[in-house]
Write a protein that holds these residues in place. Structure first.
Motif, PDB file in Angstrom:
ATOM      1  N   ASP A  98      21.398  -8.078  87.962  1.00  0.00           N
ATOM      2  CA  ASP A  98      19.984  -7.946  87.607  1.00  0.00           C
ATOM      3  C   ASP A  98      19.705  -8.628  86.278  1.00  0.00           C
ATOM      4  N   TYR A 125      16.042   2.389  85.251  1.00  0.00           N
ATOM      5  CA  TYR A 125      16.795   1.131  85.216  1.00  0.00           C
ATOM      6  C   TYR A 125      16.991   0.697  83.777  1.00  0.00           C
ATOM      7  N   ARG A 144       3.934   4.581  98.594  1.00  0.00           N
ATOM      8  CA  ARG A 144       3.386   3.314  98.154  1.00  0.00           C
ATOM      9  C   ARG A 144       4.477   2.357  97.693  1.00  0.00           C
ATOM     10  N   GLY A 185       6.651   0.401  95.333  1.00  0.00           N
ATOM     11  CA  GLY A 185       7.062   0.702  93.960  1.00  0.00           C
ATOM     12  C   GLY A 185       7.231   2.181  93.696  1.00  0.00           C
ATOM     13  N   SER A 186       7.159   3.023  94.766  1.00  0.00           N
ATOM     14  CA  SER A 186       7.249   4.462  94.541  1.00  0.00           C
ATOM     15  C   SER A 186       8.692   4.925  94.381  1.00  0.00           C
ATOM     16  N   GLY A 187       9.671   4.041  94.666  1.00  0.00           N
ATOM     17  CA  GLY A 187      11.065   4.412  94.420  1.00  0.00           C
ATOM     18  C   GLY A 187      11.904   4.596  95.674  1.00  0.00           C
ATOM     19  N   LYS A 188      11.398   4.169  96.822  1.00  0.00           N
ATOM     20  CA  LYS A 188      12.137   4.373  98.075  1.00  0.00           C
ATOM     21  C   LYS A 188      13.453   3.605  98.094  1.00  0.00           C
ATOM     22  N   SER A 189      13.374   2.294  97.812  1.00  0.00           N
ATOM     23  CA  SER A 189      14.608   1.489  97.812  1.00  0.00           C
ATOM     24  C   SER A 189      15.556   1.979  96.725  1.00  0.00           C
ATOM     25  N   SER A 190      14.994   2.371  95.595  1.00  0.00           N
ATOM     26  CA  SER A 190      15.837   2.863  94.506  1.00  0.00           C
ATOM     27  C   SER A 190      16.634   4.070  94.961  1.00  0.00           C
ATOM     28  N   GLN A 235      16.167  -4.426 102.346  1.00  0.00           N
ATOM     29  CA  GLN A 235      14.780  -4.868 102.440  1.00  0.00           C
ATOM     30  C   GLN A 235      14.700  -6.390 102.500  1.00  0.00           C
TER      31      GLN A 235
HETATM   32  N1  ATP Z   1      16.803  -3.740  89.747  1.00  0.00           N
HETATM   33  C1  ATP Z   1      15.756  -3.216  89.116  1.00  0.00           C
HETATM   34  N2  ATP Z   1      15.688  -3.260  87.772  1.00  0.00           N
HETATM   35  C2  ATP Z   1      14.651  -2.720  87.125  1.00  0.00           C
HETATM   36  N3  ATP Z   1      13.632  -2.103  87.718  1.00  0.00           N
HETATM   37  C3  ATP Z   1      13.628  -2.021  89.052  1.00  0.00           C
HETATM   38  C4  ATP Z   1      14.688  -2.594  89.813  1.00  0.00           C
HETATM   39  N4  ATP Z   1      14.426  -2.350  91.123  1.00  0.00           N
HETATM   40  C5  ATP Z   1      13.252  -1.687  91.157  1.00  0.00           C
HETATM   41  N5  ATP Z   1      12.761  -1.487  89.930  1.00  0.00           N
HETATM   42  C6  ATP Z   1      11.531  -0.755  89.587  1.00  0.00           C
HETATM   43  O1  ATP Z   1      11.664   0.555  90.092  1.00  0.00           O
HETATM   44  C7  ATP Z   1      10.465   0.999  90.700  1.00  0.00           C
HETATM   45  C8  ATP Z   1      10.736   1.444  92.130  1.00  0.00           C
HETATM   46  O2  ATP Z   1      11.126   0.310  92.889  1.00  0.00           O
HETATM   47  P1  ATP Z   1      11.616   0.415  94.388  1.00  0.00           P
HETATM   48  O3  ATP Z   1      12.178  -0.881  94.757  1.00  0.00           O
HETATM   49  O4  ATP Z   1      12.483   1.601  94.522  1.00  0.00           O
HETATM   50  O5  ATP Z   1      10.237   0.666  95.133  1.00  0.00           O
HETATM   51  P2  ATP Z   1       9.972   0.792  96.692  1.00  0.00           P
HETATM   52  O6  ATP Z   1       9.373   2.129  96.920  1.00  0.00           O
HETATM   53  O7  ATP Z   1      11.167   0.441  97.479  1.00  0.00           O
HETATM   54  O8  ATP Z   1       8.830  -0.297  96.888  1.00  0.00           O
HETATM   55  P3  ATP Z   1       8.564  -1.273  98.132  1.00  0.00           P
HETATM   56  O9  ATP Z   1       7.901  -0.474  99.166  1.00  0.00           O
HETATM   57  O10 ATP Z   1       7.654  -2.296  97.550  1.00  0.00           O
HETATM   58  O11 ATP Z   1       9.870  -1.828  98.560  1.00  0.00           O
HETATM   59  C9  ATP Z   1       9.501  -0.164  90.602  1.00  0.00           C
HETATM   60  O12 ATP Z   1       8.603   0.133  89.556  1.00  0.00           O
HETATM   61  C10 ATP Z   1      10.324  -1.349  90.254  1.00  0.00           C
HETATM   62  O13 ATP Z   1       9.645  -2.200  89.386  1.00  0.00           O
END
Ligand code: ATP
Ligand code: MG
Length: 591
Positions: A119, A354, A380, A382-387, A427
């Motif tokens: 990253d 992060y 939504r 950016g809500s944190g699902k992938s995280s 994703q």
């Molecule tokens: N590798 C990273 N480094 C820093 N911040 C991150 C990183 N990945 C995600 N984020 C931040 O963490 C937050 C959650 O991101 P995440 O990818 O979990 O969202 P999401 O729910 O999967 O969104 P989407 O539906 O768009 O995929 C976002 O604000 C994003 O900017």
């Protein structure tokens, strides 16, 4: 290339470690150094023979010398040519081996670095470390060493020869030393300054090219050509100017060295013809030898002026590489090994911020995914699902709280055994530049039979288009899968996950690029697969998650709602609102 030294390493340590790199080839090194010494000795011997050559062959016509001199000359150069061959071969052997070794170590490191490392740094930087920086190390360890030894010894030998011939004249020439010294310092300072900038600019050239090649569609559609051309012009212009500066510095030092040679010669002529030299027995041959020695010393001195800066550059490069080699890899301290987990995943008050981010991506997530259940994450962008999903294979570590698998923290398992439990469709689908079959049976799945691969592709509804391809599952997908459509790539990724057949399945928008019909077909295959597996599915299209055992709605890193589809609809909260919105859209589209 900026020194993103992940760890700082001192100069002395760097030297020691570079020497350690050479230790496997110590015999090659020893033989090469001996050859270098022989090279310098031959040069000195030849200079020595110039005196008898002139005095005995031309002045006194000694018959003994007339017979032996041609043989002596050929012998000296015969030995020297063998020495030069060994020296070139040996240093190339050592240099190339060091480069390969460095490259292998860095690459090996990249395979095991934590996700946060990728990253943090641009891929251009990571690539140029392997292509460019490791070359610098080789140059420092071989080319510069060669110059330092051969030219250094040549200078010493020839100066000794001059002193032996006429110490008085030689000392008279010493007046030249300070000015040459000043030149050496000036040139090497200038080199060092230019070189650090060149390294930096080379990194940026790579960066710009990489971006443009990767994003050529965006460049076209958004009319970025002029901007990119300008950007590239700027960096290449800087490279050109810097390289011209290097050439100019070189030219200047050559000119200066030649001038110095001329002055030295003039000085020799001047002093040698003074009356006080007459009784000191400087013969014509002695004079010629001095002349030869001067001629031999100057080019060596000139090369020696660049050595210091090259070694500096190599050291800086080695330091950066050792920094990477020393950087901590993914934490893998767990000892628990499992064949097949039950698939009980539990998040306990998990927070994730992060590195470098100002706000938290996950704030206090507590969630239980019982074995064999399907959990859908919606919410939504950016809500944190992938995280949340990326915590399961430990791509990231929670800032606080923990994630458990079968009742044990994830950190208790070895990474290998933990990740063996997980099939993942990310994703952003990543395919390797290889055949479809190799992409499906990737990594640990490499031994899979063709029948199994085809079955997985069939279940992922991929065979439908794979059959059309000229070479079937053995067709190549291009770099990053560029020869396939987005939905086709996703189906390959799903097939890969199906083939892995692991107890935990993570699907992050795995079917988002597909049409409704293909999606439904894959859903069938997936729901067959999901039986007896713990599944985490992330989807924006809510129709695909209706049948989940629990639906979790995330918002700004919090869980704001959870329940089954029916429960959540009945509650009339966020999920219900979202669902009705999509349902209405679908209805409008159908009408
Ligand atoms: N590798 C990273 N480094 C820093 N911040 C991150 C990183 N990945 C995600 N984020 C931040 O963490 C937050 C959650 O991101 P995440 O990818 O979990 O969202 P999401 O729910 O999967 O969104 P989407 O539906 O768009 O995929 C976002 O604000 C994003 O900017
Ligand atoms: Mg996401």
């Amino acid at each position: 290339m900026s020194r993103t030294a992940v760890g700082e390493v001192s100069d002395a340590t760097t030297y020691r470690r570079l020497l350690a790199l050479l230790s496997p080839f110590r015999w090659v090194v020893v033989v090469t150094i001996l050859a270098m010494v022989a090279d310098a000795v031959c040069m000195t011997l030849f200079a020595k023979e110039v005196k008898p050559l002139v005095d005995k062959l031309f002045v006194s016509r000694d018959p003994h010398m007339i017979f032996w001199m041609p043989i002596i000359i050929v012998s000296i150069f015969f030995v020297r040519s063998i020495a030069v061959y060994i020296e070139s071969y040996g240093s190339a052997y050592v240099g190339r081996s060091v480069v390969q070794d460095m490259r292998r170590r860095i690459f090996d490191k990249y395979l095991r670095m934590p996700t946060t490392f990728f990253d943090r740094e641009s891929s251009g930087q990571q690539i140029s470390r392997i292509t460019y920086t490791s070359e610098q190390v080789a140059q420092a360890t071989t080319d510069s060493a060669k110059i330092a030894i051969v030219d250094g010894l040549t200078v010493v030998g020839l100066v000794a020869m001059m002193l032996w011939t006429s110490w008085l004249l030689t000392l008279a020439l010493l007046v030249m030393v300070p000015s040459i010294g000043i030149l050496v310092t000036y040139v090497s300072r200038r080199y060092r300054r230019i070189n650090t900038t060149i390294q930096d600019v080379v990194g940026r050239v790579t960066g710009v090219v990489e971006e443009v090649v990767g994003a050529h569609r965006e460049v076209k559609v958004f009319g970025g050509q002029d901007y990119e051309a300008k950007r590239f012009d700027d960096v290449t212009d800087r490279t050109r100017k810097l390289n011209i500066k290097v050439a100019a510095t070189n030219g200047l030092s050559t000119a200066f060295v030649q001038l110095a040679a001329a002055i030295a010669l003039a000085l020799i002529v001047f002093f040698a013809t003074r009356p006080f030299m007459a009784h000191r027995g400087l013969t014509a041959g002695g004079f010629m030898r001095l002349f030869m020695c001067m001629g031999g010393i100057l080019p060596s001195l000139k090369r020696l002026t660049t050595v210091q800066s090259n070694i500096q550059r190599g050291l800086a490069a080695a330091q950066e590489l050792f920094g990477i080699i020393d950087a901590p890899v993914e934490r893998d301290e767990g000892t628990r090994v499992i064949e097949l987990c039950r698939g009980d995943i539990e998040f306990r008050d998990v927070h994730l911020t992060y590195a470098g981010a100002s706000t938290a991506a996950l704030r206090g997530i507590s969630l239980d995914c019982p074995p064999g259940s399907i959990t859908a994450l919606v919410g939504r962008s950016g809500s944190g699902k992938s995280s949340l999903a990326s915590l399961i294979p430990r791509f990231y570590e929670p800032t606080s709280g923990e994630v458990l698998l079968d009742g044990h923290p994830l950190g208790d398992y070895t990474l290998r055994s933990l990740r063996a439990q997980i099939a993942w469709v990310g994703q952003d689908v990543v395919l390797f530049d290889d055949t479809i079959a190799k992409n499906i049976a990737y990594g640990a799945l490499a031994g899979a039979s063709e029948a199994a691969i085809t079955a997985a592709a069939e279940a992922a509804n991929a065979m439908e288009f794979v059959r059309e391809l000229p070479a079937g599952i053995h067709s190549r997908v291009g770099e990053g899968g560029a020869l396939l459509s987005g939905g086709q790539r996703q189906r390959i990724a799903v097939a890969r996950a199906l083939l892995k057949n692991a107890p935990i399945l993570v699907l992050d928008e795995a079917t988002s690029a597909l049409d409704t019909e293909s999606e439904r077909l894959i859903q069938d295959a997936l729901s067959r697969l999901m039986k007896n597996r713990t599944t985490l599915v992330i989807a924006h299209r809510l129709s695909t998650v209706e049948h989940a055992d629990q639906i979790v709605v995330l918002d700004q890193g919090h869980i704001v709602e959870r329940g089954t589809h029916v429960e959540l609809l009945a509650r009339g909260g966020k999920y219900a609102a979202l669902y009705h919105l999509q349902f209405r859209d679908a209805a409008t589209a159908a009408a």
